[in-house]
Design a protein around this motif. Structure first.
Motif, PDB file in Angstrom:
ATOM      1  N   GLU B  73      41.144  54.587  69.729  1.00  4.73           N
ATOM      2  CA  GLU B  73      42.307  55.183  69.052  1.00  4.73           C
ATOM      3  C   GLU B  73      42.587  54.480  67.721  1.00  4.73           C
ATOM      4  O   GLU B  73      42.916  55.130  66.734  1.00  4.73           O
ATOM      5  CB  GLU B  73      43.553  55.108  69.943  1.00  4.73           C
ATOM      6  N   SER B  74      42.450  53.163  67.716  1.00  2.00           N
ATOM      7  CA  SER B  74      42.859  52.404  66.527  1.00  2.00           C
ATOM      8  C   SER B  74      41.702  52.175  65.558  1.00  2.00           C
ATOM      9  O   SER B  74      41.885  51.556  64.512  1.00  2.00           O
ATOM     10  CB  SER B  74      43.443  51.058  66.952  1.00  2.00           C
ATOM     11  N   TYR B  75      40.507  52.661  65.916  1.00  3.61           N
ATOM     12  CA  TYR B  75      39.361  52.454  65.020  1.00  3.61           C
ATOM     13  C   TYR B  75      39.694  53.062  63.657  1.00  3.61           C
ATOM     14  O   TYR B  75      40.200  54.182  63.585  1.00  3.61           O
ATOM     15  CB  TYR B  75      38.100  53.090  65.610  1.00  3.61           C
ATOM     16  N   PRO B  76      39.454  52.337  62.564  1.00  8.74           N
ATOM     17  CA  PRO B  76      39.903  52.849  61.251  1.00  8.74           C
ATOM     18  C   PRO B  76      39.245  54.165  60.864  1.00  8.74           C
ATOM     19  O   PRO B  76      38.047  54.338  61.003  1.00  8.74           O
ATOM     20  CB  PRO B  76      39.506  51.729  60.276  1.00  8.74           C
ATOM     21  N   ARG B  77      40.075  55.112  60.410  1.00 10.19           N
ATOM     22  CA  ARG B  77      39.599  56.420  59.948  1.00 10.19           C
ATOM     23  C   ARG B  77      40.090  56.627  58.525  1.00 10.19           C
ATOM     24  O   ARG B  77      41.292  56.658  58.287  1.00 10.19           O
ATOM     25  CB  ARG B  77      40.127  57.525  60.872  1.00 10.19           C
ATOM     26  N   GLN B  78      39.180  56.768  57.597  1.00 12.61           N
ATOM     27  CA  GLN B  78      39.547  56.836  56.174  1.00 12.61           C
ATOM     28  C   GLN B  78      38.510  57.655  55.429  1.00 12.61           C
ATOM     29  O   GLN B  78      37.849  57.181  54.508  1.00 12.61           O
ATOM     30  CB  GLN B  78      39.637  55.409  55.611  1.00 12.61           C
ATOM     31  N   LEU B  79      38.402  58.951  55.856  1.00 12.36           N
ATOM     32  CA  LEU B  79      37.314  59.787  55.352  1.00 12.36           C
ATOM     33  C   LEU B  79      37.330  59.928  53.832  1.00 12.36           C
ATOM     34  O   LEU B  79      36.281  59.859  53.189  1.00 12.36           O
ATOM     35  CB  LEU B  79      37.368  61.175  56.020  1.00 12.36           C
ATOM     36  N   GLU B  80      38.554  60.126  53.256  1.00 14.04           N
ATOM     37  CA  GLU B  80      38.625  60.365  51.819  1.00 14.04           C
ATOM     38  C   GLU B  80      38.035  59.184  51.040  1.00 14.04           C
ATOM     39  O   GLU B  80      37.215  59.358  50.129  1.00 14.04           O
ATOM     40  CB  GLU B  80      40.089  60.581  51.432  1.00 14.04           C
ATOM     41  N   GLN B  81      38.431  57.986  51.478  1.00 15.77           N
ATOM     42  CA  GLN B  81      37.922  56.776  50.825  1.00 15.77           C
ATOM     43  C   GLN B  81      36.407  56.648  51.048  1.00 15.77           C
ATOM     44  O   GLN B  81      35.665  56.291  50.124  1.00 15.77           O
ATOM     45  CB  GLN B  81      38.671  55.573  51.408  1.00 15.77           C
ATOM     46  N   ASP B  82      35.955  56.970  52.269  1.00 15.83           N
ATOM     47  CA  ASP B  82      34.516  56.883  52.552  1.00 15.83           C
ATOM     48  C   ASP B  82      33.724  57.828  51.650  1.00 15.83           C
ATOM     49  O   ASP B  82      32.679  57.453  51.101  1.00 15.83           O
ATOM     50  CB  ASP B  82      34.241  57.226  54.024  1.00 15.83           C
ATOM     51  N   VAL B  83      34.225  59.051  51.502  1.00 21.51           N
ATOM     52  CA  VAL B  83      33.516  60.034  50.673  1.00 21.51           C
ATOM     53  C   VAL B  83      33.461  59.550  49.217  1.00 21.51           C
ATOM     54  O   VAL B  83      32.424  59.675  48.547  1.00 21.51           O
ATOM     55  CB  VAL B  83      34.175  61.424  50.772  1.00 21.51           C
ATOM     56  N   ALA B  84      34.557  58.959  48.752  1.00 20.08           N
ATOM     57  CA  ALA B  84      34.576  58.445  47.368  1.00 20.08           C
ATOM     58  C   ALA B  84      33.523  57.347  47.196  1.00 20.08           C
ATOM     59  O   ALA B  84      32.803  57.299  46.192  1.00 20.08           O
ATOM     60  CB  ALA B  84      35.971  57.922  47.028  1.00 20.08           C
ATOM     61  N   LEU B  85      33.422  56.469  48.183  1.00 19.80           N
ATOM     62  CA  LEU B  85      32.417  55.399  48.115  1.00 19.80           C
ATOM     63  C   LEU B  85      31.004  55.979  48.116  1.00 19.80           C
ATOM     64  O   LEU B  85      30.128  55.533  47.379  1.00 19.80           O
ATOM     65  CB  LEU B  85      32.592  54.442  49.302  1.00 19.80           C
ATOM     66  N   LEU B  86      30.793  56.996  48.960  1.00 20.03           N
ATOM     67  CA  LEU B  86      29.453  57.585  49.068  1.00 20.03           C
ATOM     68  C   LEU B  86      29.102  58.388  47.806  1.00 20.03           C
ATOM     69  O   LEU B  86      27.923  58.498  47.449  1.00 20.03           O
ATOM     70  CB  LEU B  86      29.357  58.453  50.322  1.00 20.03           C
ATOM     71  N   ALA B  87      30.125  58.933  47.151  1.00 23.90           N
ATOM     72  CA  ALA B  87      29.885  59.642  45.892  1.00 23.90           C
ATOM     73  C   ALA B  87      29.257  58.687  44.878  1.00 23.90           C
ATOM     74  O   ALA B  87      28.331  59.045  44.149  1.00 23.90           O
ATOM     75  CB  ALA B  87      31.202  60.202  45.352  1.00 23.90           C
ATOM     76  N   ARG B  88      29.754  57.472  44.861  1.00 25.23           N
ATOM     77  CA  ARG B  88      29.223  56.481  43.903  1.00 25.23           C
ATOM     78  C   ARG B  88      27.771  56.121  44.204  1.00 25.23           C
ATOM     79  O   ARG B  88      27.041  55.684  43.319  1.00 25.23           O
ATOM     80  CB  ARG B  88      30.084  55.213  43.941  1.00 25.23           C
ATOM     81  N   GLU B  89      27.361  56.302  45.466  1.00 25.61           N
ATOM     82  CA  GLU B  89      25.962  56.007  45.823  1.00 25.61           C
ATOM     83  C   GLU B  89      25.065  57.227  45.667  1.00 25.61           C
ATOM     84  O   GLU B  89      23.866  57.155  45.919  1.00 25.61           O
ATOM     85  CB  GLU B  89      25.875  55.484  47.263  1.00 25.61           C
ATOM     86  N   GLY B  90      25.659  58.378  45.293  1.00 21.30           N
ATOM     87  CA  GLY B  90      24.841  59.568  45.066  1.00 21.30           C
ATOM     88  C   GLY B  90      24.408  60.282  46.330  1.00 21.30           C
ATOM     89  O   GLY B  90      23.442  61.054  46.313  1.00 21.30           O
ATOM     90  N   VAL B  91      25.140  60.043  47.425  1.00 19.87           N
ATOM     91  CA  VAL B  91      24.816  60.725  48.690  1.00 19.87           C
ATOM     92  C   VAL B  91      25.060  62.228  48.527  1.00 19.87           C
ATOM     93  O   VAL B  91      26.041  62.639  47.903  1.00 19.87           O
ATOM     94  CB  VAL B  91      25.669  60.124  49.826  1.00 19.87           C
ATOM     95  N   ASP B  92      24.160  63.048  49.063  1.00 18.45           N
ATOM     96  CA  ASP B  92      24.260  64.501  48.882  1.00 18.45           C
ATOM     97  C   ASP B  92      25.253  65.153  49.835  1.00 18.45           C
ATOM     98  O   ASP B  92      26.033  66.009  49.437  1.00 18.45           O
ATOM     99  CB  ASP B  92      22.890  65.150  49.112  1.00 18.45           C
ATOM    100  N   LEU B  93      25.144  64.786  51.115  1.00 19.09           N
ATOM    101  CA  LEU B  93      25.949  65.459  52.141  1.00 19.09           C
ATOM    102  C   LEU B  93      26.633  64.420  53.021  1.00 19.09           C
ATOM    103  O   LEU B  93      26.018  63.413  53.388  1.00 19.09           O
ATOM    104  CB  LEU B  93      25.065  66.330  53.048  1.00 19.09           C
ATOM    105  N   VAL B  94      27.876  64.702  53.349  1.00 21.13           N
ATOM    106  CA  VAL B  94      28.579  63.911  54.359  1.00 21.13           C
ATOM    107  C   VAL B  94      28.877  64.837  55.524  1.00 21.13           C
ATOM    108  O   VAL B  94      29.439  65.927  55.334  1.00 21.13           O
ATOM    109  CB  VAL B  94      29.887  63.308  53.800  1.00 21.13           C
ATOM    110  N   PHE B  95      28.447  64.424  56.721  1.00 19.16           N
ATOM    111  CA  PHE B  95      28.729  65.226  57.913  1.00 19.16           C
ATOM    112  C   PHE B  95      29.880  64.557  58.645  1.00 19.16           C
ATOM    113  O   PHE B  95      29.740  63.440  59.149  1.00 19.16           O
ATOM    114  CB  PHE B  95      27.491  65.304  58.796  1.00 19.16           C
ATOM    115  N   ALA B  96      31.029  65.231  58.661  1.00 21.55           N
ATOM    116  CA  ALA B  96      32.235  64.652  59.243  1.00 21.55           C
ATOM    117  C   ALA B  96      32.864  65.640  60.219  1.00 21.55           C
ATOM    118  O   ALA B  96      33.891  66.246  59.931  1.00 21.55           O
ATOM    119  CB  ALA B  96      33.224  64.274  58.139  1.00 21.55           C
TER     120      ALA B  96
END
Lengths: 280, 280
Positions: B73-96
């Motif tokens: 339940e308390s495991y951190p969930r922060q998709l928006e921030q994760d996607v922003a970080l992955l954008a900087r790495e040039g990742v094509d697709l995020v499956f969420a």
């Protein structure tokens, strides 16, 4: 019709499928078997052939689905005869690997399991059976997956009702890209459901075994209660009843006989275990 | 570099992959994560990006791999921030996907299990953890499989050594058409192995946690025996040792420390469980 190509390696099978798909095959059908093919299998092979551009039958006696004391060693192996039968049905490929090809590292460390749903009914007397069957079929699905855009269908007889349900669950639960197509039970003119193990029956035992189908029919017709049906099977000479139940076909939960439920029976006839089932 | 496309459904992900493959992508890389991405993940994302035409990162907090009383339940969930970080790495697709997309029928009836190999070491204190991780990764492999002819690679950090070994076994045992590429542990300048759970540590606890890496290093350098190493970890304030062992990296069998073996440690630092490992 030509002879099927017999592939004995995973790499060879993948290559053969890739070639046929590259050559224009637009759908793939699989009939997984343990060989010793009888008319029941051939009926399914015919459907597999008719409904797919590329028809594959696997012939593999899978040690994982036999328990200790079961008939793994003595299970009939007759590949040459099986291939000849499949040639007559126009099957394209036969996949007949040996045990070391399918399990190069010995018993798998990682495998597929059906947990509790695989330890009731047939699973109660055959611990590990369904996990073994699911594991090898999962491997076949993954090995053969023709890729997106090529429909892939796998054919299972309705005779093994619990197996069919668990295969359908596996496809949903593990996202295999394959459609399970169930095939109705094929019976002898007298009503005995066809099975490789029928060849173990003496003519007399084959006669006694007819009680299974007769009793299921009477139950389905509402002529017997479940308890009367059980007594009728148990009263047959040389027949020992394991279970006769009615279940919800969606989840195998035990329910009272009613339209839409599925009656399942398992019994030993002499030393040979037989199963059968019928929609109520 | 553009934003990654975020897919939340299995069908959407399959469609997106099929389109990119049809558009010329000749290889597919997957980094499976539970989100809360840190520098360790991003290092692996960079490799996934560099080594494949199509780079996919999955972000899914998988309930199956959490035990009762663990931090699902308390495991951190922060998709928006994760996607922003992955954008900087040039990742094509995020499956969420959400939980209902991955497990539409609830807890799977049919799942993947590692049996005994998944119930030692980490598995001893986290029953069911590895089966849950294997099940969800098996699903990802099957969902994403790009088809024959398109190399598919999946990236796992060496920090979760037992998980990495079991994933490698799963690919062999279940014939997944994917190559597992291990990625070395990323550490803080002080030596702490990066982990999402590090954010639970107070600055003081983060200091105490350094004993894990220091002790592994001393063990690897031959400065400590296994028993001395255990005592050193256990003596650190606010640290409770679970295990410190050396294993054969091929099969996780316990062995004496020797060149080529792998030292594995697990300890609670305050209430936070941490693991680390090092080749001897």
């Amino acid at each position: 019709m030509g002879e099927p190509v017999v592939c004995t390696t995973v790499a060879g099978l993948r290559e053969a499928i890739a070639q046929r798909v590259a050559g224009g095959a637009e759908s793939l059908g699989l009939l997984p078997t343990m060989g010793a093919l009888h008319r029941g299998h051939l009926e399914i092979a015919r459907r597999t052939r008719a409904e797919n551009d590329l028809a594959v039958v696997s012939v593999f006696v899978n040690p994982l689905q036999f328990g200790p004391g079961e008939d793994y060693e003595s299970y009939p192996r007759q590949l040459e005869q099986d291939v000849a039968l499949l040639a007559r049905e126009g099957v394209d490929l036969v996949f007949a690997p040996d045990v070391r090809e399918m399990y190069p590292d010995g018993t798998p460390v990682v495998s597929v399991t059906s947990g509790a749903a695989g330890s009731i009914l047939e699973g109660a007397t055959r611990p590990g059976h369904f996990d073994g069957a699911l594991t090898v079929v999962s491997k076949l699905f993954t090995i053969m997956a023709p890729g997106p855009g090529v429909p892939f269908r796998a054919y299972f007889g309705e005779k093994d009702a619990q197996q069919l349900l668990l295969m359908q669950r596996m496809v949903r639960d593990l996202d295999h890209r394959v459609e399970i197509r169930p095939v109705p039970i094929v019976r002898s003119p007298e009503g005995l459901a066809l099975s490789s193990r029928n060849q173990y029956l003496s003519p007399e035992q084959a006669g006694h075994a007819l009680v299974l189908h007769r009793t299921l029919s009477a139950l389905a017709a509402g002529e017997l209660t479940l308890e009367q049906a059980r007594r009728r099977v148990a009263a047959e000479p040389d027949v020992r009843l394991d279970y006769l139940v009615t279940v919800d076909p969606a989840n195998l939960a035990l329910v009272e006989p009613a339209p839409g439920t599925l009656a399942l029976v398992a019994a030993w006839v002499g030393p040979t275990r037989l199963i059968d089932n019928m929609r109520i």
